[in-house]
Design a protein around this motif. Structure first.
Motif, short mmCIF file in Angstrom:
data_model
loop_
_atom_site.label_atom_id
_atom_site.label_comp_id
_atom_site.label_asym_id
_atom_site.label_seq_id
_atom_site.Cartn_x
_atom_site.Cartn_y
_atom_site.Cartn_z
N LEU A 189 122.74 22.63 26.43
CA LEU A 189 122.00 21.77 25.85
C LEU A 189 123.05 20.63 25.82
CD1 LEU A 189 119.54 21.50 23.38
CD2 LEU A 189 121.49 21.12 22.20
N HIS A 191 123.71 17.61 23.25
CA HIS A 191 123.41 17.56 21.90
C HIS A 191 123.45 15.99 21.59
CE1 HIS A 191 123.22 18.20 17.52
NE2 HIS A 191 123.48 19.45 17.77
N TYR A 212 105.93 23.50 19.87
CA TYR A 212 107.45 23.66 19.25
C TYR A 212 107.68 24.68 18.57
CZ TYR A 212 105.90 21.16 14.81
OH TYR A 212 105.35 20.69 13.87
N LYS A 215 112.21 25.34 13.68
CA LYS A 215 113.74 26.17 13.09
C LYS A 215 113.45 26.04 11.52
CE LYS A 215 117.45 25.97 15.16
NZ LYS A 215 118.78 25.55 15.87
N ASP A 236 113.76 19.82 12.46
CA ASP A 236 114.82 20.75 13.26
C ASP A 236 113.66 21.63 14.09
OD1 ASP A 236 116.75 22.01 14.64
OD2 ASP A 236 117.63 23.04 12.89
N ARG A 237 113.34 21.16 15.49
CA ARG A 237 112.56 21.60 16.42
C ARG A 237 112.81 21.84 17.77
NH1 ARG A 237 107.61 17.48 14.19
NH2 ARG A 237 107.53 18.07 12.01
N ILE A 238 112.17 22.77 18.44
CA ILE A 238 112.61 22.76 19.88
C ILE A 238 111.13 22.84 20.43
CG2 ILE A 238 113.23 24.56 21.84
CD1 ILE A 238 114.85 26.14 19.45
N ASP A 268 113.35 21.64 27.91
CA ASP A 268 113.17 21.66 26.39
C ASP A 268 113.85 20.50 25.77
OD1 ASP A 268 112.14 24.31 26.80
OD2 ASP A 268 114.07 25.14 26.82
N VAL A 270 115.40 19.43 21.84
CA VAL A 270 115.42 19.65 20.37
C VAL A 270 115.47 18.29 19.66
CG1 VAL A 270 117.17 20.57 18.68
CG2 VAL A 270 116.75 21.79 20.96
N TRP A 272 116.28 16.88 15.97
CA TRP A 272 116.87 17.04 14.69
C TRP A 272 117.39 15.93 13.81
CZ3 TRP A 272 122.39 17.01 12.87
CH2 TRP A 272 122.64 17.87 11.91
N GLU A 298 117.81 16.03 22.00
CA GLU A 298 118.79 16.84 23.08
C GLU A 298 117.93 17.57 24.01
OE1 GLU A 298 120.31 19.55 19.86
OE2 GLU A 298 120.05 18.06 18.24
N SER A 303 114.74 27.52 25.15
CA SER A 303 113.60 28.13 24.49
C SER A 303 113.50 29.75 25.30
CB SER A 303 112.29 27.44 24.70
OG SER A 303 112.11 27.47 26.27
#
Length: 323
Positions: A189, A191, A212, A215, A236-238, A268, A270, A272, A298, A303
């Motif tokens: 990833l 970030h 998604y 988290k 905070d999600r993927i 994917d 992310v 945040w 990100e 996943s």
């Protein structure tokens, strides 16, 4: 009197195009384009600390958020910029090979080797004719943090390229399995901490309708409503965008597009922002109301797991364009 054979005017040799300035000072590598745009990379984690980019010939402005309390001496991962997450995102279940590693793995706290620089040629459609610059960094299992590599004993090699062009920044990573017999599983990833003026005025386009994992709710799987993602609380999600790795994302502020994020082989995303209730528990997050001025978007492959057979390689990249 006219002369029959006048000497022709001397032709002038075209001047060389302006070149990027480059410097290594201690554990930081810096490149500055003639336009004033710049990038700074810390050898710890090959972390991009700063990207100053301009739009339409304007002044270069900082585009990445970096905590005022970020640890830059290599003793801890950097809070802000663009840390590289490998070979695990978050923490692993106890039955996986990466389970003994700390959160986000070993790459972001290991000291990388600077491999050199080269010129990035702007294409004909570019807004500026100034050449860009490419900075290459490498990390191998043998050179990784000794305390961490023992926790994940696989012979890997990472090649990370940071490319600065007028109005854009591209970061790409190649993961190679140097084992002769063993495959390994990994996640990766980029970030990225974007700098914004006011998070309540920011939205992200390109994630509408995407599933998604939340988290903040024990990874509960949800579906994003159609339209743009807004921010009014901790997030905070993927995401797995419906368009896959080809889905372009746009970050806007105050209704005006600000950043475009393109991805290559990183399916994917992310998203945040810790908001006020979370920053209190993050020691190196400063100022505590800094969440108002940052957003992490990100690109990665997190996943699930990428399986890399002996001798095989994986490559992924993100390209951020200023709008």
């Amino acid at each position: 009197m006219d002369r029959r054979n006048k000497p022709s005017a001397l032709t002038t040799t075209p001047a060389a195009p302006p070149q990027a300035r480059f410097d290594i000072l201690g554990d930081r590598v810096t490149a500055v384009l003639p336009t004033g745009e710049s990038v700074e990379v810390l050898l710890t984690g090959a972390t991009v600390l700063s990207w100053k980019g301009a739009v339409d010939g304007g002044a270069a402005e900082e585009r990445l958020w970096l905590s005022e309390a970020a640890i830059l001496d290599g003793s801890k991962a950097v809070r802000g910029g663009i840390p590289v997450v490998f070979p695990v995102f978050g923490k692993s279940p106890a039955d996986l090979a990466t389970s003994k590693l700390p959160q986000h793995g070993l790459a972001r706290t290991s000291r990388w080797e600077f491999l050199g620089r080269s010129t990035s040629e702007s294409d004909a459609s570019s807004k500026a004719s100034t050449n860009g610059v490419q900075l290459d960094f490498g990390l191998t299992w043998s050179a990784a943090d000794p305390a961490l590599k023992a926790l994940w004993p696989f012979d890997f090699a990472l090649l990370y390229r940071v490319t600065l062009d007028p109005g854009s920044l591209t970061t790409s990573i190649v993961v190679t399995n140097n084992e002769t017999e063993k495959a390994f599983d990994f996640q990766v990833l980029l970030h990225t901490y974007f700098s914004v003026g006011d998070i309540t005025q920011v939205n992200v386009d390109g994630l509408g309708g995407a599933p998604y994992s939340d988290k903040l709710e024990a990874f509960k799987v949800k579906t994003q409503a159609e339209g743009k993602v807004d921010f009014t609380s901790a997030t905070d999600r993927i995401y797995q965008p419906e368009g896959g790795a080809t889905q372009v994302l746009t970050i806007a502020e105050g209704g005006l597009p600000k950043y475009s994020v393109s991805r290559d082989n990183l399916p994917d995303v992310v998203v945040w922002n810790p908001w006020a209730d979370k920053t209190k528990d993050i020691d190196d997050f400063a100022p505590k109301d800094g969440y108002k001025n940052m957003l992490c978007v990100e690109p990665g492959s997190v996943s699930g797991w990428q399986t890399l057979e002996p001798g095989d390689a994986f490559e992924g990249a993100q390209s951020i364009t200023l709008l």
